[in-house]
Design an enzyme around this catalytic site. Structure first.
Site, PDB file in Angstrom:
ATOM      1  N   VAL A 244      10.718 -24.458 -17.144  1.00 11.86           N
ATOM      2  CA  VAL A 244       9.893 -24.115 -15.974  1.00 11.86           C
ATOM      3  C   VAL A 244       8.813 -25.160 -15.739  1.00 11.86           C
ATOM      4  O   VAL A 244       8.636 -25.670 -14.640  1.00 11.86           O
ATOM      5  CB  VAL A 244       9.249 -22.725 -16.158  1.00 11.86           C
ATOM      6  CG1 VAL A 244       8.282 -22.419 -15.012  1.00 11.86           C
ATOM      7  CG2 VAL A 244      10.321 -21.645 -16.240  1.00 11.86           C
TER       8      VAL A 244
ATOM      9  N   ASP B 227       1.740 -29.709 -23.783  1.00 17.30           N
ATOM     10  CA  ASP B 227       2.569 -28.860 -24.629  1.00 17.30           C
ATOM     11  C   ASP B 227       2.101 -29.012 -26.073  1.00 17.30           C
ATOM     12  O   ASP B 227       1.706 -30.109 -26.484  1.00 17.30           O
ATOM     13  CB  ASP B 227       4.044 -29.259 -24.513  1.00 17.30           C
ATOM     14  CG  ASP B 227       4.986 -28.140 -24.931  1.00 17.30           C
ATOM     15  OD1 ASP B 227       5.694 -27.588 -24.074  1.00 17.30           O
ATOM     16  OD2 ASP B 227       5.024 -27.812 -26.142  1.00 17.30           O
TER      17      ASP B 227
ATOM     18  N   ARG C 276       8.021 -32.887 -28.272  1.00 19.43           N
ATOM     19  CA  ARG C 276       8.360 -32.765 -26.845  1.00 19.43           C
ATOM     20  C   ARG C 276       7.546 -33.774 -26.022  1.00 19.43           C
ATOM     21  O   ARG C 276       8.083 -34.424 -25.118  1.00 19.43           O
ATOM     22  CB  ARG C 276       8.083 -31.341 -26.370  1.00 19.43           C
ATOM     23  CG  ARG C 276       8.287 -31.089 -24.882  1.00 19.43           C
ATOM     24  CD  ARG C 276       9.724 -31.223 -24.464  1.00 19.43           C
ATOM     25  NE  ARG C 276       9.938 -30.674 -23.115  1.00 19.43           N
ATOM     26  CZ  ARG C 276      10.953 -31.000 -22.336  1.00 19.43           C
ATOM     27  NH1 ARG C 276      11.872 -31.868 -22.750  1.00 19.43           N
ATOM     28  NH2 ARG C 276      11.090 -30.455 -21.145  1.00 19.43           N
TER      29      ARG C 276
ATOM     30  N   THR D  10       7.664 -15.957 -22.323  1.00 17.65           N
ATOM     31  CA  THR D  10       7.286 -14.567 -22.590  1.00 17.65           C
ATOM     32  C   THR D  10       8.536 -13.835 -23.068  1.00 17.65           C
ATOM     33  O   THR D  10       9.224 -13.185 -22.275  1.00 17.65           O
ATOM     34  CB  THR D  10       6.688 -13.889 -21.345  1.00 17.65           C
ATOM     35  OG1 THR D  10       7.483 -14.219 -20.193  1.00 17.65           O
ATOM     36  CG2 THR D  10       5.268 -14.320 -21.110  1.00 17.65           C
TER      37      THR D  10
ATOM     38  N   THR E 147       6.660 -14.767 -16.823  1.00 18.37           N
ATOM     39  CA  THR E 147       7.046 -13.410 -16.450  1.00 18.37           C
ATOM     40  C   THR E 147       6.287 -12.394 -17.296  1.00 18.37           C
ATOM     41  O   THR E 147       6.260 -12.483 -18.526  1.00 18.37           O
ATOM     42  CB  THR E 147       8.554 -13.206 -16.657  1.00 18.37           C
ATOM     43  OG1 THR E 147       9.257 -14.153 -15.854  1.00 18.37           O
ATOM     44  CG2 THR E 147       8.980 -11.806 -16.266  1.00 18.37           C
TER      45      THR E 147
ATOM     46  N   CYS F  13      15.683 -14.763 -18.631  1.00 20.03           N
ATOM     47  CA  CYS F  13      15.192 -13.856 -17.596  1.00 20.03           C
ATOM     48  C   CYS F  13      15.922 -12.513 -17.544  1.00 20.03           C
ATOM     49  O   CYS F  13      15.347 -11.474 -17.839  1.00 20.03           O
ATOM     50  CB  CYS F  13      15.298 -14.524 -16.212  1.00 20.03           C
ATOM     51  SG  CYS F  13      14.029 -15.763 -15.909  1.00 20.03           S
TER      52      CYS F  13
ATOM     53  N   ARG G 128      18.432 -20.246 -25.031  1.00 23.86           N
ATOM     54  CA  ARG G 128      17.527 -19.105 -25.119  1.00 23.86           C
ATOM     55  C   ARG G 128      18.251 -17.784 -24.875  1.00 23.86           C
ATOM     56  O   ARG G 128      18.900 -17.589 -23.859  1.00 23.86           O
ATOM     57  CB  ARG G 128      16.384 -19.252 -24.104  1.00 23.86           C
ATOM     58  CG  ARG G 128      15.399 -20.360 -24.437  1.00 23.86           C
ATOM     59  CD  ARG G 128      14.378 -20.546 -23.346  1.00 23.86           C
ATOM     60  NE  ARG G 128      15.000 -20.969 -22.093  1.00 23.86           N
ATOM     61  CZ  ARG G 128      14.353 -21.047 -20.927  1.00 23.86           C
ATOM     62  NH1 ARG G 128      13.100 -20.695 -20.850  1.00 23.86           N
ATOM     63  NH2 ARG G 128      14.987 -21.467 -19.855  1.00 23.86           N
TER      64      ARG G 128
END
Length: 423
Positions: free
Chosen positions: A16, A34, A39, A85, A120, A260, A331
């Protein structure tokens, strides 16, 4: 408030945050932050391992810098939080990354700054959990010294057509004036436009129901698939026939994973239960979708037995581990449910996936990927519809199996007549 002279900081540079940072970096001074030093090093070297942003695009975004040093955040005026989240082992919301990010921002936020959350959450979480943490750490007063917004992420990993700028963005703010500032900020980079919600809670609720609606619809199709299988009717043929009606929704059965759809409904049901309502349909859909891995294996074992293939000690190849096709995102992949269930039958499992990182698979799930061997497998499960598997073709896939084996196509990747089973 003039946004043109503001510096934006994006907190969290995953699927995202990075695409968002790149788009803002094309117009504004932007800092991508981050806590993962590896990363940051990767991005400073011009490469994105998630494959959401090309090397060329990273090189061209000259206003974008990267850091893992918290002190560097102090120069920003607008903070956008895009941390994960997830849910915990009890399928309850895990706000730990969000709380830690809010606590960190409390140490760097200054007067008149704006903190916008994209992660979220359930309705109310921003103002009930995140903002109080910022206030506590900073000593500043919400809506007097600093302000907040919420604009739920709408990223589709691996999708090169529906990118952040091409997807309409919901925005909101903690005051009418800030709501307008947040809306104008996003409108300056989102080609598809924005929808300004009346409050942060409305924007939060809109996000969780988007994926809850998809989850419930997929659960219905999964249940229909189970029924049609018992009736010896091909599910895809039924869906294609029903799909000739203009308002029939084109969902397909399958595993429901990812960051999601398999997660967001639990945020909504958690909040519903805190106000005394037990959601029936949403949780029923979740139970059904979460049980699909076990269902797939039970059907496979039945077909192996019909072919007189010994299950105990059998070799099974699982093709695909990522949660969706042509994407390295691992994920919440539900392919792991299939692997775990196969091992319950004392089956030896090999996994092949040209997209996923072997190191990440080992780190996240303790699984290793391998190059499959010819004439080795008693059963083959096509679990993810990667283009590489489609290009391999049924003949080459069949060569991986023994003379007597079962080929189970979960994704309708191959012609019906060329496989033994379809979901």
């Amino acid at each position: 408030m003039n946004i043109s002279d503001k510096k934006i900081a994006i907190i969290g540079l995953g699927y995202v945050g990075l695409p968002l940072a790149v788009e803002f970096g094309k117009k504004y001074k932007t800092l991508g932050f981050d806590i993962n030093q590896a990363r940051i090093t990767e991005l400073e070297n011009g490469t994105d391992s998630t494959l959401e942003v090309s090397d060329a695009e990273l090189a061209e975004t000259t206003n974008l810098t990267f850091s893992y040093n918290v002190d560097d955040l102090k120069s920003a005026n607008i903070y956008i939080v895009t941390v994960p989240t997830p849910i915990d082992e009890h399928k309850q919301p895990d706000l730990t990354p969000l709380v830690k990010a809010s606590e960190m921002l409390g140490k760097v936020v200054s007067k008149d700054d704006i903190i916008i959350y994209e992660s979220t959450v359930y309705p109310g979480a921003t103002e009930e959990t995140c903002i109080p943490m910022v206030e506590k750490t900073s000593g500043l007063t919400f809506n007097k010294d600093f302000f907040a917004g919420y604009s739920p992420e709408r990223i589709n990993p691996g999708d090169k057509e529906h990118r952040v700028i091409n997807i309409l963005k919901v925005t909101s703010g903690s005051t009418p004036e800030i709501a307008e500032v947040v809306d104008q900020l996003y409108k300056s980079i989102i080609i598809a436009g924005t929808h300004k919600a009346s409050s942060i809670k409305v924007a939060e609720a809109a996000k969780v129901i988007e994926n809850t609606q998809r989850d419930v619809n997929i659960a219905l199709i999964n249940e229909l698939s189970i029924i049609f299988n018992k009736l010896n009717i091909d599910t895809l043929e039924v869906l294609e026939a029903a799909g000739t009606k203009w308002n029939f929704l084109p969902f397909r059965p399958g595993l429901v994973g990812g960051h999601c759809i398999g997660v967001d409904p639990y945020y909504l049901t958690h909040k519903a239960q805190t106000v005394g309502y037990h959601p029936e349909m949403i949780l029923a859909g979740r139970r059904l979708n979460d049980g699909m891995g076990a269902y797939v294996v039970s059907q496979l074992v039945k077909n192996m037995l019909k072919k007189q293939i010994q299950v105990d000690g059998a070799n099974v190849l699982v093709m695909g581990l990522t949660f969706k096709e042509n994407c390295p995102d691992l994920r919440n992949t539900k392919v792991t449910d299939i692997v775990s269930e196969l091992k319950e039958y004392n089956i030896n499992v090999d996994i092949t996936d040209p997209w996923c990182s072997s190191e990440e698979a080992e780190h996240e799930y303790g699984l290793t990927t391998t190059t499959p061997e010819q004439n080795k497998y008693d059963a083959i499960i096509l679990a993810v519809a990667h283009n590489e598997f489609k290009e391999l073709g049924v003949e080459n896939i069949r060569k991986l199996g023994k003379d007597n084996h079962v080929l189970y196509d979960l994704k309708y990747l191959l012609p019906k007549e060329s496989v033994d089973m379809r979901l």
